[in-house]
Design an enzyme around this catalytic site. Structure first.
Site, PDB file in Angstrom:
ATOM      1  N   TYR A 168       0.825  -1.215   0.000  1.00 45.93           N
ATOM      2  CA  TYR A 168       0.000   0.000   0.000  1.00 45.93           C
ATOM      3  C   TYR A 168       0.861   1.269   0.000  1.00 45.93           C
ATOM      4  CZ  TYR A 168      -4.135  -2.848   0.978  1.00 45.93           C
ATOM      5  OH  TYR A 168      -5.150  -3.761   0.911  1.00 45.93           O
ATOM      6  N   LYS A 194       3.266 -15.277   1.929  1.00 48.42           N
ATOM      7  CA  LYS A 194       3.324 -16.119   0.726  1.00 48.42           C
ATOM      8  C   LYS A 194       4.787 -16.328   0.361  1.00 48.42           C
ATOM      9  CE  LYS A 194       0.547 -17.103  -2.176  1.00 48.42           C
ATOM     10  NZ  LYS A 194       0.064 -18.457  -2.538  1.00 48.42           N
ATOM     11  N   ASP A 240      -2.958 -17.774   1.637  1.00 44.78           N
ATOM     12  CA  ASP A 240      -4.160 -18.299   0.966  1.00 44.78           C
ATOM     13  C   ASP A 240      -4.748 -19.459   1.762  1.00 44.78           C
ATOM     14  OD1 ASP A 240      -1.898 -19.781   0.318  1.00 44.78           O
ATOM     15  OD2 ASP A 240      -2.523 -20.211  -1.739  1.00 44.78           O
ATOM     16  N   ASP A 285      -5.537  -6.825   5.390  1.00 41.46           N
ATOM     17  CA  ASP A 285      -6.745  -6.123   4.953  1.00 41.46           C
ATOM     18  C   ASP A 285      -7.810  -7.150   4.565  1.00 41.46           C
ATOM     19  OD1 ASP A 285      -8.461  -4.121   4.170  1.00 41.46           O
ATOM     20  OD2 ASP A 285      -7.391  -3.631   2.316  1.00 41.46           O
ATOM     21  N   ASP A 310     -11.268  -8.741   6.903  1.00 39.82           N
ATOM     22  CA  ASP A 310     -12.664  -8.669   6.453  1.00 39.82           C
ATOM     23  C   ASP A 310     -13.318 -10.047   6.526  1.00 39.82           C
ATOM     24  OD1 ASP A 310     -12.614  -5.942   5.962  1.00 39.82           O
ATOM     25  OD2 ASP A 310     -13.504  -6.109   3.966  1.00 39.82           O
TER      26      ASP A 310
HETATM   27  C1  IPM Z   1      -9.386  -0.939   6.017  1.00 39.05           C
HETATM   28  C2  IPM Z   1      -9.830  -0.280   4.759  1.00 39.05           C
HETATM   29  C3  IPM Z   1      -8.752   0.654   4.296  1.00 39.05           C
HETATM   30  C4  IPM Z   1      -7.545  -0.182   3.941  1.00 39.05           C
HETATM   31  C5  IPM Z   1      -9.113   1.596   3.152  1.00 39.05           C
HETATM   32  C6  IPM Z   1     -10.337   2.404   3.452  1.00 39.05           C
HETATM   33  C7  IPM Z   1      -7.956   2.469   2.779  1.00 39.05           C
HETATM   34  O1  IPM Z   1     -10.162  -1.240   3.810  1.00 39.05           O
HETATM   35  O2  IPM Z   1      -9.089  -0.244   6.987  1.00 39.05           O
HETATM   36  O3  IPM Z   1      -9.327  -2.176   6.045  1.00 39.05           O
HETATM   37  O4  IPM Z   1      -7.454  -0.686   2.827  1.00 39.05           O
HETATM   38  O5  IPM Z   1      -6.684  -0.337   4.790  1.00 39.05           O
HETATM   39 MG    MG Z   2     -10.197  -3.208   4.568  1.00 44.68          MG
END
Ligand code: IPM
Ligand code: MG
Length: 366
Positions: free
Chosen positions: A141, A192, A225, A249, A253
């Protein structure tokens, strides 16, 4: 008692609605002498509308001076076509980078009352309590070069750079091992290494850090993975997962959804302890986004934001008893059957953002 300086950056979408509930809670605590001093600023799309930047220099300065920043959410379709450099997310990335918040803690806890609302079988998620420690200021990032170049033959090339130095891997794995000691003493590191040099180094440095300082903690390595697959197969095998910015990230989720709703989960982003004061810079934010589709309707779930404030009490102000009490208040309100729309199920009582916040605050103060 010294004042505790908080900067509130509610942001866009449901951010301000969720933050309003935390503001009520802070006011109630201040009435009992908690001593929080509140300042507010703009971040994301609302900051772009006000000053053409995803966060102003003035608000950045406030963030750097605060004991802790509470962050709501950023983004929405309104800002889909603003320039990349000033898109809403850029405000959050700048805060993380300039405050050097390298450690992102994302707990995924399945509240007993919600075990039935996960998309996975109840026995797979019931009692789930895992902590993802995501590296937050390095990796793909932020790595350079990061650009799109014109190859001149009708083709373009998009480039992002995945890069990690030894110290970055050492310090994030140190945070993971320390936290594991306060939990089930088990760390799983994910990368990975089969296809990425940064993964080979990640694996080496985590292993060396473990051997040098944390040999009492159980350490496993998993390809990221396979780790994603294991997270949905049998998540309870994990205690602490440590991984890089990109994998963290995604995996966080996935882990969040195991618990029934993204609307439930808090996070903390921490910097290194200050050499003199021992204090860490910190930002607390719900994992859910700005949810523009439901913004302004009064139906957003404020729990992730309130739970983020609980993490703030715990990690920035060592108010452990209050943090425990606030988390217990959330669980108790869920046990009473109160639900916002996103976690509503048959036989429960659907309430809006404000009523949910009020109920949690009342339990907390009781
Ligand atoms: C998170 C979000 C952020 C990220 C975005 C909004 C930049 O997805 O905090 O997980 O990718 O880190
Ligand atoms: Mg995120």
């Amino acid at each position: 008692m010294a004042t505790k300086k908080l900067l509130l950056l509610a942001g866009d979408g449901i951010g301000p609605e969720a933050m309003a509930e935390v503001k009520k809670l802070i006011a109630a605590m201040n009435e009992k002498g908690a001593g929080f001093a509140i300042d507010e600023g703009l971040v994301g799309g609302c900051a772009y509308d006000a000053h053409g930047q995803a966060i102003s220099e003035e608000d950045m300065t406030k963030a750097l001076a605060a004991d802790a920043v509470l962050f709501g959410a950023v983004g929405g379709p309104k800002w889909d076509s603003v320039p990349y450099e000033v898109r809403p997310e850029a405000g959050l990335l700048r805060l993380r980078k300039d405050m050097e918040l390298f450690a992102n803690l994302r707990p995924a806890i399945c509240y007993p009352a919600l075990a039935a609302s996960s998309s996975l079988k109840q026995e797979v998620v019931e009692g789930l309590d895992i902590l993802i420690v995501r590296e937050l200021t390095g990796g793909v990032y932020f790595g350079e070069p990061k650009q799109i170049i014109d190859l001149g033959n009708g083709q373009k090339r998009g480039i992002d750079t995945q890069v990690y130095d030894t110290f970055e891997i050492e310090r994030i794995s140190g945070v993971a091992f320390e936290l594991a000691r306060t939990r089930k003493n088990h760390v799983t590191s994910m990368e990975k290494r089969n296809v990425m040099k940064s993964g080979v180094l990640w694996n080496e440095v985590v292993t060396a850090t473990h051997k040098a300082k944390y040999a009492d903690v159980k350490l496993d390595h998993m390809l990221a993975d396979a780790g994603g697959m294991q997270l949905v197969r049998w998540p309870k095998q994990f205690d602490v997962i440590v991984t890089d910015n990109l994998f963290g990230d995604m995996l966080s989720d996935v882990a969040a959804m195991l618990t029934g709703s993204l609307g439930m989960l808090p996070s903390a982003s921490l910097g290194a302890p200050d050499a003199k004061t021992g204090k860490r810079k910190a930002l607390y934010e719900p994992v859910h986004g700005s949810a523009p589709d439901i913004a302004g309707k009064g139906i957003a779930n404020p729990i992730a934001m309130i739970a983020s404030f609980a993490m703030c009490l715990r990690y920035s102000f060592s108010m452990v008893a209050e943090a425990d009490r606030l988390e217990a208040a959330i669980a108790a309100v869920l046990d009473d059957g109160l639900r916002t729309k996103d976690i509503m199920s048959e036989g429960k009582t659907e309430v809006g953002t404000t009523a949910m916040g009020d109920a949690i605050i009342a339990k907390f103060l009781a």
